[in-house]
Design an enzyme around this catalytic site. Structure first.
Site, PDB file in Angstrom:
ATOM      1  CB  CYS A  31       2.797   1.633   0.631  1.00  0.00           C
ATOM      2  SG  CYS A  31       1.604   0.528   1.353  1.00  0.00           S
ATOM      3  NE  ARG A  34      -0.370  -2.551  -0.476  1.00  0.00           N
ATOM      4  CZ  ARG A  34      -1.366  -1.716  -0.697  1.00  0.00           C
ATOM      5  NH1 ARG A  34      -1.262  -0.449  -0.374  1.00  0.00           N
ATOM      6  NH2 ARG A  34      -2.479  -2.138  -1.264  1.00  0.00           N
ATOM      7  CE  LYS A  60      -8.963   3.875  -2.455  1.00  0.00           C
ATOM      8  NZ  LYS A  60      -7.820   3.003  -2.682  1.00  0.00           N
ATOM      9  CG  ASN A  61      -9.881  -0.077  -3.252  1.00  0.00           C
ATOM     10  OD1 ASN A  61      -9.209   0.844  -3.716  1.00  0.00           O
ATOM     11  ND2 ASN A  61      -9.739  -0.512  -2.014  1.00  0.00           N
ATOM     12  NE  ARG A 101      -3.678   7.292  -2.034  1.00  0.00           N
ATOM     13  CZ  ARG A 101      -3.438   6.168  -1.390  1.00  0.00           C
ATOM     14  NH1 ARG A 101      -2.823   6.165  -0.236  1.00  0.00           N
ATOM     15  NH2 ARG A 101      -3.814   5.017  -1.903  1.00  0.00           N
ATOM     16  CG  ASP A 105      -9.065  -1.348   2.897  1.00  0.00           C
ATOM     17  OD1 ASP A 105      -7.887  -1.528   3.244  1.00  0.00           O
ATOM     18  OD2 ASP A 105      -9.430  -1.382   1.710  1.00  0.00           O
TER      19      ASP A 105
HETATM   20  N1  EPU Z   1       0.921  -9.753  -1.375  1.00  0.00           N
HETATM   21  C1  EPU Z   1       2.127 -10.353  -1.670  1.00  0.00           C
HETATM   22  N2  EPU Z   1       2.445 -10.532  -2.992  1.00  0.00           N
HETATM   23  C2  EPU Z   1       1.636 -10.131  -4.000  1.00  0.00           C
HETATM   24  C3  EPU Z   1       0.392  -9.511  -3.684  1.00  0.00           C
HETATM   25  C4  EPU Z   1       0.068  -9.341  -2.351  1.00  0.00           C
HETATM   26  O1  EPU Z   1       2.892 -10.726  -0.788  1.00  0.00           O
HETATM   27  O2  EPU Z   1       1.996 -10.309  -5.173  1.00  0.00           O
HETATM   28  C5  EPU Z   1       0.549  -9.569   0.046  1.00  0.00           C
HETATM   29  C6  EPU Z   1       0.468  -8.091   0.439  1.00  0.00           C
HETATM   30  O3  EPU Z   1       1.733  -7.579   0.797  1.00  0.00           O
HETATM   31  C7  EPU Z   1      -0.522  -8.108   1.576  1.00  0.00           C
HETATM   32  C8  EPU Z   1      -1.479  -9.233   1.171  1.00  0.00           C
HETATM   33  O4  EPU Z   1      -0.780 -10.025   0.217  1.00  0.00           O
HETATM   34  O5  EPU Z   1       0.108  -8.442   2.771  1.00  0.00           O
HETATM   35  C9  EPU Z   1      -2.796  -8.798   0.563  1.00  0.00           C
HETATM   36  O6  EPU Z   1      -2.586  -7.783  -0.386  1.00  0.00           O
HETATM   37  P1  EPU Z   1      -3.545  -7.546  -1.644  1.00  0.00           P
HETATM   38  O7  EPU Z   1      -2.766  -7.861  -2.863  1.00  0.00           O
HETATM   39  O8  EPU Z   1      -4.831  -8.231  -1.449  1.00  0.00           O
HETATM   40  O9  EPU Z   1      -3.757  -5.980  -1.541  1.00  0.00           O
HETATM   41  P2  EPU Z   1      -3.869  -5.009  -2.770  1.00  0.00           P
HETATM   42  O10 EPU Z   1      -4.546  -5.696  -3.860  1.00  0.00           O
HETATM   43  O11 EPU Z   1      -2.570  -4.381  -3.040  1.00  0.00           O
HETATM   44  C10 EPU Z   1      -6.223  -4.028  -2.229  1.00  0.00           C
HETATM   45  C11 EPU Z   1      -6.820  -2.679  -1.944  1.00  0.00           C
HETATM   46  C12 EPU Z   1      -6.365  -2.206  -0.570  1.00  0.00           C
HETATM   47  C13 EPU Z   1      -6.829  -3.243   0.453  1.00  0.00           C
HETATM   48  C14 EPU Z   1      -6.273  -4.636   0.101  1.00  0.00           C
HETATM   49  C15 EPU Z   1      -6.760  -5.745   1.006  1.00  0.00           C
HETATM   50  C16 EPU Z   1      -7.019  -1.722  -4.149  1.00  0.00           C
HETATM   51  C17 EPU Z   1      -6.565  -0.716  -5.127  1.00  0.00           C
HETATM   52  N3  EPU Z   1      -6.371  -1.753  -2.977  1.00  0.00           N
HETATM   53  O12 EPU Z   1      -4.811  -3.877  -2.184  1.00  0.00           O
HETATM   54  O13 EPU Z   1      -7.012  -0.976  -0.333  1.00  0.00           O
HETATM   55  O14 EPU Z   1      -6.370  -2.886   1.735  1.00  0.00           O
HETATM   56  O15 EPU Z   1      -6.658  -4.970  -1.246  1.00  0.00           O
HETATM   57  O16 EPU Z   1      -8.132  -5.826   0.973  1.00  0.00           O
HETATM   58  O17 EPU Z   1      -7.946  -2.464  -4.406  1.00  0.00           O
HETATM   59  C18 EPU Z   1      -7.299   1.165   0.623  1.00  0.00           C
HETATM   60  O18 EPU Z   1      -8.243   1.347  -0.156  1.00  0.00           O
HETATM   61  O19 EPU Z   1      -7.054   1.905   1.615  1.00  0.00           O
HETATM   62  C19 EPU Z   1      -6.417   0.011   0.412  1.00  0.00           C
HETATM   63  C20 EPU Z   1      -5.195  -0.041   0.929  1.00  0.00           C
END
Ligand code: EPU
Length: 422
Positions: free
Chosen positions: A121, A126, A23-24, A402, A310
């Site tokens: 969330c 986030r 999915k990701n 999801r 995850d």
């Molecule tokens: N963060 C910030 N600022 C930003 C971006 C991130 O503070 O601009 C913080 C976040 O709040 C978090 C950390 O950095 O504490 C890491 O977040 P990241 O941006 O890596 O997460 P994401 O890209 O929003 C993706 C996956 C998530 C997975 C995370 C970590 C997708 C669509 N989602 O989220 O997947 O947990 O990376 O590996 O790729 C899931 O599939 O259940 C899921 C939540």
């Protein structure tokens, strides 16, 4: 609303599971289609709820999207001028909606793009501040107006340098997509190297982009004129694969997961070996045999190649029945132990202190009625219910749908006693 009813304990499960596309990976790849003027074809698509939400988002922007679930395929055509508004209702139900920011900016660098901010969330705050800082490094200004970020540039996107303060997965994908047509060269440091980000980079490079690695976490993107031949086979879902391997562990059984690259689960396989499971791997499959007596362990989550956040709620459920004291440190999200109180209702003994969980393994779990609050928590509670004595009812399992394709069918096929009721 759908509920799962699971009768446990399920013991010594034996079976094979075909793992779906990740999915990701699929979500950023779908967003990347905005960069193409011609057709993009994605194969091995998991038709989970988030993928359908991303499809609706692309259609709302003006794309034509055809899906064939039987062929596991999506084709997307982004010929027309897009609407440059990403609405709140689509970003609030699926945070990955922010992934359209980067490709819209790359395709329309001199127009104003309006993207709803997703807010918090279940996993905690986030933010998208690092995505926006990345866009600013290309010359794109942004301001916030009534919950929407407006992004625009004066002179188009111009290459320079950017270093992410911490690793962010979608932040990396967003900035890579924004930089594809940049004037000159853009250097990005401290990027995420999760397999799903590498999948996106491979897809873009095969389509004519020029992204080169300069080090483990730094890349150089030279702007190109256009992308062509957008065809890609999505990698297998490492989180889904680990989840089913853990069904094997939780039931002291034997499970084979197929259509998955074992190197994407290196840290997780190490942990499973350390707790006492026997694991063998082939190019595209993993076979796990659980031991009767498992050993407690310490785990720390982190960006890839570390143990994935995850997969943490999944191993948490397994450790509730491993006698002795295990410990988990979560380093990515501020609120990722939502499964703990639900598992404790089944008799697990998990204590949470800030970002640490102490798990005192119990001989038995007892069935209970539980409520799921996010995607991975759903599978964690399912694992608890599989191991517990009696009939557990799990509410709000739509969260699980999801991200887990044909969840109920796949579980039933390996012998789990699961039914769903509205
Ligand atoms: N963060 C910030 N600022 C930003 C971006 C991130 O503070 O601009 C913080 C976040 O709040 C978090 C950390 O950095 O504490 C890491 O977040 P990241 O941006 O890596 O997460 P994401 O890209 O929003 C993706 C996956 C998530 C997975 C995370 C970590 C997708 C669509 N989602 O989220 O997947 O947990 O990376 O590996 O790729 C899931 O599939 O259940 C899921 C939540």
């Amino acid at each position: 609303m759908k509920r799962f009813i699971i009768k446990g304990p399920n013991k010594a499960i034996k079976g094979e599971v075909n793992i779906s596309g990740a999915k990701n990976s699929c979500l950023p790849l779908m967003a990347a289609s905005i960069l193409f003027k011609n057709k993009v074809t994605l194969k091995n698509v998991p038709f989970v709820k988030d993928v359908l939400t991303m499809k609706n988002l692309l259609v709302s922007l003006g794309a034509t999207v055809d899906i064939s679930e039987s062929k596991k395929m999506i084709t997307i055509i982004n010929k027309k001028n897009h609407k440059l508004i990403v609405p709140y209702n689509l970003v609030s139900t699926m945070r990955a909606g922010v992934l359209t920011m980067g490709p819209l900016l790359a395709r329309y660098p001199k127009k104003k793009i309006k993207v709803a901010l997703g807010g918090g969330c279940a996993l905690g705050v986030r933010d998208t501040n690092w995505h926006l800082a990345g866009f600013r490094s290309l010359g794109a200004k942004n301001n916030l107006d009534r919950g929407y970020v407006n992004i625009s540039t004066k002179n188009g996107l111009i290459g320079s340098k950017f270093k992410f303060p911490k690793v962010t997965v979608t932040g990396t994908s967003n900035l890579i997509m924004a930089s594809i047509f940049v004037k000159g060269v853009h250097y990005i440091k401290n990027i995420s190297i999760e397999p799903e980000v590498i999948d996106l980079i491979n897809f873009l490079n095969h389509s004519g982009a020029d992204i080169k690695f300069l080090g483990k976490r730094s890349i150089k993107i030279t702007g190109v004129k256009e992308l062509i031949n957008g065809k890609h086979n999505i990698i297998g879902d490492r989180i889904e694969a680990f989840s089913y391997l853990c069904v094997g562990v939780a039931t002291n059984g034997k499970i084979k997961v197929k259509k998955i690259n074992p190197t994407h689960l290196r840290a997780e396989i190490n942990i499973l070996k350390k707790i006492g499971c026997k694991i063998s791997v082939n190019e595209n499959s993993i076979i796990l045999s659980s031991a009767k007596k498992l050993k407690p362990i310490k785990i720390k989550t982190g960006p890839w190649p570390s143990f994935a956040t995850d997969n943490m709620p999944i191993i948490l459920a397994v450790l509730t029945k491993v006698l002795g004291k295990s410990q988990i440190e979560e380093t990515i999200f501020s609120n990722r132990f939502m499964a703990a109180p639900e598992l404790n209702r089944m008799g697990a003994l998990i204590r949470i202190k800030k970002n640490n969980a102490i798990i005192i393994g119990q001989k038995e779990l007892k069935a209970a009625d539980c409520i799921s609050s996010d995607l991975r928590t759903t599978f964690s509670i399912i694992l608890g219910a599989i191991a517990a004595e009696g009939e557990s009812k799990i509410a709000r399992v739509y969260h699980g749908l999801r991200g887990y394709y044909k969840l109920e069918t796949k579980l039933r096929k390996i012998g789990i006693k699961i039914v769903s009721k509205n």
